[in-house]
Write a protein that holds these residues in place. Sequence first.
Motif, PDB file in Angstrom:
ATOM      1  N   UNK A  51       0.853  -1.080   0.172  1.00  0.00           N
ATOM      2  CA  UNK A  51      -0.184  -0.296  -0.353  1.00  0.00           C
ATOM      3  C   UNK A  51       0.412   1.178   0.067  1.00  0.00           C
ATOM      4  N   UNK A  52       1.988   1.192  -0.375  1.00  0.00           N
ATOM      5  CA  UNK A  52       2.893   2.535  -0.526  1.00  0.00           C
ATOM      6  C   UNK A  52       2.968   2.699  -1.837  1.00  0.00           C
ATOM      7  N   UNK A  53       3.183   4.087  -1.965  1.00  0.00           N
ATOM      8  CA  UNK A  53       3.442   4.771  -2.862  1.00  0.00           C
ATOM      9  C   UNK A  53       4.557   5.129  -3.577  1.00  0.00           C
ATOM     10  N   UNK A  54       4.873   4.121  -4.479  1.00  0.00           N
ATOM     11  CA  UNK A  54       6.281   3.413  -5.571  1.00  0.00           C
ATOM     12  C   UNK A  54       6.290   4.758  -6.758  1.00  0.00           C
ATOM     13  N   UNK A  55       7.383   5.542  -7.412  1.00  0.00           N
ATOM     14  CA  UNK A  55       7.600   6.214  -8.418  1.00  0.00           C
ATOM     15  C   UNK A  55       7.049   5.774  -9.525  1.00  0.00           C
ATOM     16  N   UNK A  56       6.320   5.880 -10.948  1.00  0.00           N
ATOM     17  CA  UNK A  56       6.145   4.983 -12.101  1.00  0.00           C
ATOM     18  C   UNK A  56       6.921   5.741 -12.803  1.00  0.00           C
ATOM     19  N   UNK A  57       8.127   6.383 -12.070  1.00  0.00           N
ATOM     20  CA  UNK A  57       8.995   6.488 -13.574  1.00  0.00           C
ATOM     21  C   UNK A  57      10.081   6.035 -12.895  1.00  0.00           C
ATOM     22  N   UNK A  58      10.539   4.195 -13.182  1.00  0.00           N
ATOM     23  CA  UNK A  58      11.389   3.588 -13.571  1.00  0.00           C
ATOM     24  C   UNK A  58      11.627   2.257 -14.277  1.00  0.00           C
ATOM     25  N   UNK A  59      13.039   2.283 -14.184  1.00  0.00           N
ATOM     26  CA  UNK A  59      12.720   0.941 -15.297  1.00  0.00           C
ATOM     27  C   UNK A  59      14.185   0.037 -15.055  1.00  0.00           C
ATOM     28  N   UNK A  60      14.283  -1.144 -15.392  1.00  0.00           N
ATOM     29  CA  UNK A  60      15.420  -1.650 -15.044  1.00  0.00           C
ATOM     30  C   UNK A  60      15.673  -2.022 -16.710  1.00  0.00           C
ATOM     31  N   UNK A  61      17.622  -1.820 -16.594  1.00  0.00           N
ATOM     32  CA  UNK A  61      17.586  -1.532 -18.200  1.00  0.00           C
ATOM     33  C   UNK A  61      18.659  -2.984 -17.658  1.00  0.00           C
ATOM     34  N   UNK A  62      19.628  -3.159 -18.943  1.00  0.00           N
ATOM     35  CA  UNK A  62      20.101  -4.020 -19.049  1.00  0.00           C
ATOM     36  C   UNK A  62      22.175  -3.357 -19.448  1.00  0.00           C
ATOM     37  N   UNK A  63      21.908  -2.375 -19.966  1.00  0.00           N
ATOM     38  CA  UNK A  63      23.208  -1.301 -20.929  1.00  0.00           C
ATOM     39  C   UNK A  63      23.261  -0.732 -20.407  1.00  0.00           C
ATOM     40  N   UNK A  64      24.487   0.149 -20.228  1.00  0.00           N
ATOM     41  CA  UNK A  64      25.082   1.446 -20.430  1.00  0.00           C
ATOM     42  C   UNK A  64      24.620   1.973 -21.364  1.00  0.00           C
ATOM     43  N   UNK A  65      23.737   2.115 -22.705  1.00  0.00           N
ATOM     44  CA  UNK A  65      24.195   3.064 -23.345  1.00  0.00           C
ATOM     45  C   UNK A  65      22.025   3.031 -23.158  1.00  0.00           C
ATOM     46  N   UNK A  66      21.395   1.684 -22.436  1.00  0.00           N
ATOM     47  CA  UNK A  66      20.177   1.814 -22.537  1.00  0.00           C
ATOM     48  C   UNK A  66      20.354   3.290 -21.078  1.00  0.00           C
TER      49      UNK A  66
END
Length: 772
Positions: free
Chosen positions: A272-287
């Motif tokens: 029930x805690x608020x979590x940011x919608x602006x996050x993403x798991x990325x696989x490389x430095x370029x990403x």
Amino acid sequence: MTKTQQATDASGQDLNPDEPSEALREEYAELSDRVREARTAYYVNDQPTISDAEYDELYRKLEEFEALNPHLVANDSPTQEVGGEVSAAFAPVKHLEKMYSLEDVFSTDELTAWLTRAEAQIANLPGAPKVQWLSEVKIDGLAVNLLYRNGDLVRAATRGDGTTGEDITHNVATIKDIPQKLTGENLPQEVEIRGEVFISSKDFRTLNEHIVEEGRAPFANPRNAAAGSLRQKDPQVTARRPLSMFVHGIGAAQGFDLESQSEAYDVLKSWGLPVSPYSKVLDSIDQVLTFIEEFGTQRHDLLHEIDGIVIKVNDRRTQFRLGYTSRVPRWAVAYKYPPEEVNTKLLDIRVNVGRTGRVTPYGVMEPVKVAGSTVEMATLHNQDVVKAKGVLIGDTVVLRKAGDVIPEIVGPVLALRDGSEREFVMPTHCPNCGTELRPAKEGDVDIRCPNAESCPAQLMERVSHAAGRGAFDIEALGDEAAKALTQPVPLDAPDGTEFSEPPLRNEARLFDLTAADLEHIQIWREAKRTTTDKETGEKTQKVTLQLVPYFWTKATKTKPSVPSKTTEQMFEELEKAKSKELWRVLVALSIRHVGPTAARSLATAFRSMQAIRDADEETLAGTDGVGPVIAQAVKEFFSEDWRRNVVDTWAAAGVRMEEEIDESTPRTLEGVTVVVTGSLENYSRDSAKEAILVRGGKASGSVSKKTDFLVAGENAGSKLDKAESLGVPVLDEAGFEQLLTEGPSAFGDDDGDNAAEHDAGTAENPTEMQES
């Protein structure tokens, strides 16, 4: 050539590295003070005095100085600490697990280098998984730590200095985004949830509109609005502010374990805690670089303001194995977007006179929106900076909202000059009192008004400073009240020649003021009157200026003028201020260079104002946390008759001038010199120093042959090496506590001189110390 470079001779050899020059010590003290003051203004007062970019540059300069002069690094250096100090307005709260800051990088090249190094370190870990980077926006808000026990919110605190924060539980309880009770199954017995409290961009605009309608000054930016709202003493005020929160981390936890940061976010959301919608798991430095570029183009279209992107190692076990420095995690970094720039017209350059008499030019510009707020003024620091930037009054200038906080004039747009521009001429006399301006000492760039005692501008700043959080903490005596107490007011017109006499000619009578003294005080205020055309129905608003009472109410036909409730509160708080600690009195006196840290050291070492006044400069300089620069400033302060009169008058009014001595604490460390370095689990920097001082010991900042014990915490650094080379006994935290309780006799030496090592309480190195 800088002073730092001058510390070597022609052959490149250090000139007596064990005894740095006085100039080098002074340069270090002044640089540390500037960083510390800027940080206090930002974290404690919620009123930043320099931009993020300026602070970052100043901080980096301090880091470089310390890297070149490691023998000068002090325990209380800003580079050894996290965040800011803890305000005395709230109860201190110790976090179960330390809250860290983040390492900042300012270009994609720096970021790429950081991520590449981190990937190489991870690749060398046995059984290390494939690196994934959890990337998220960096919220421009206030860091908060929530403590839940069996699902119930029991405490909320600011980050503070990383170890100890401010208890804001009652205020946080008013934020609707934060659940009082977690939902879901298998909740941990105890868990710390870290996040950022902020005000959304939309809510911030609405909030400022309402504030302006009420005739008050709007907030400068959402971050300060959020921080100021959370630090209200009355939770009802906080409840009226549109605060929100996103959580992004877990501190101490019992009863559960997680494999990844992204999984932690899913779990937090399920509770029930608020979590940011602006996050993403990325696989490389370029990403990661693409993610930064995408959010950089839409940063003002998001729910809230951001000032960068945070990149974290996603695997939690790898995070644990990489660990932390004393200040930042080795598995996370913050990329900060470059400051934004716009063009605007420089209408005028004026000067402001500050608390110490320093005269600072500032630019007045056509209002322009930059980085989410409207800007019409920007500091120009001193006359040399005006010349260096090459700006003329009337120029079109490049304005940068550095770090989204404080605006900066970068320089002129030369191609747009038409010949009507004119040079700025620094005034020769103070615009507030007419005194001839001059440098404080030969070679100073800054010029000052030497009329320290009664210059209205300086006096107003000193009274406001005395009432501030770091001094007497008189909430009802703000900037406007300080101005009303100290500034002559024109009686015939705002720009007239007949002036009223202010109640204070210097701050000596601050505690002797009576309500009757304030009855005649008036200020000019805008009065708005709306008229309606009878034929067209068109409404016209006319703004006029009128003199109104400041400290008393306005008399009516049925009610006489009486002191306002705020004025009554001010007198109540002035009375309470008389019993504040001695160190707060020292801060309130506006002694140059004496902030809370130096004031605590002086109060603890000398115990009374009279003892400080009587001490010679050498004795003062030998006090830990003071040094020659501050010692000289203290002696200069007490050499002036009017300043001594301020102290004497305050004392006669009942202001406390002696430190209360806790007789219950045994003086186990009389004559013993102890150096504490690194991070201790149960002691902050200040509390460790206080524990030594109250027991009669000397808490030194440097290791020498005269050092009796070194207490080594995590990441002890070069002081540990020097102690071992000199044969100084090294204690871990358990040994430190035994030393405090039993004194040096517990380690085979009754005098504290060359105490023998004690096996149970001695750490050969930080790793052994942590494991013991």
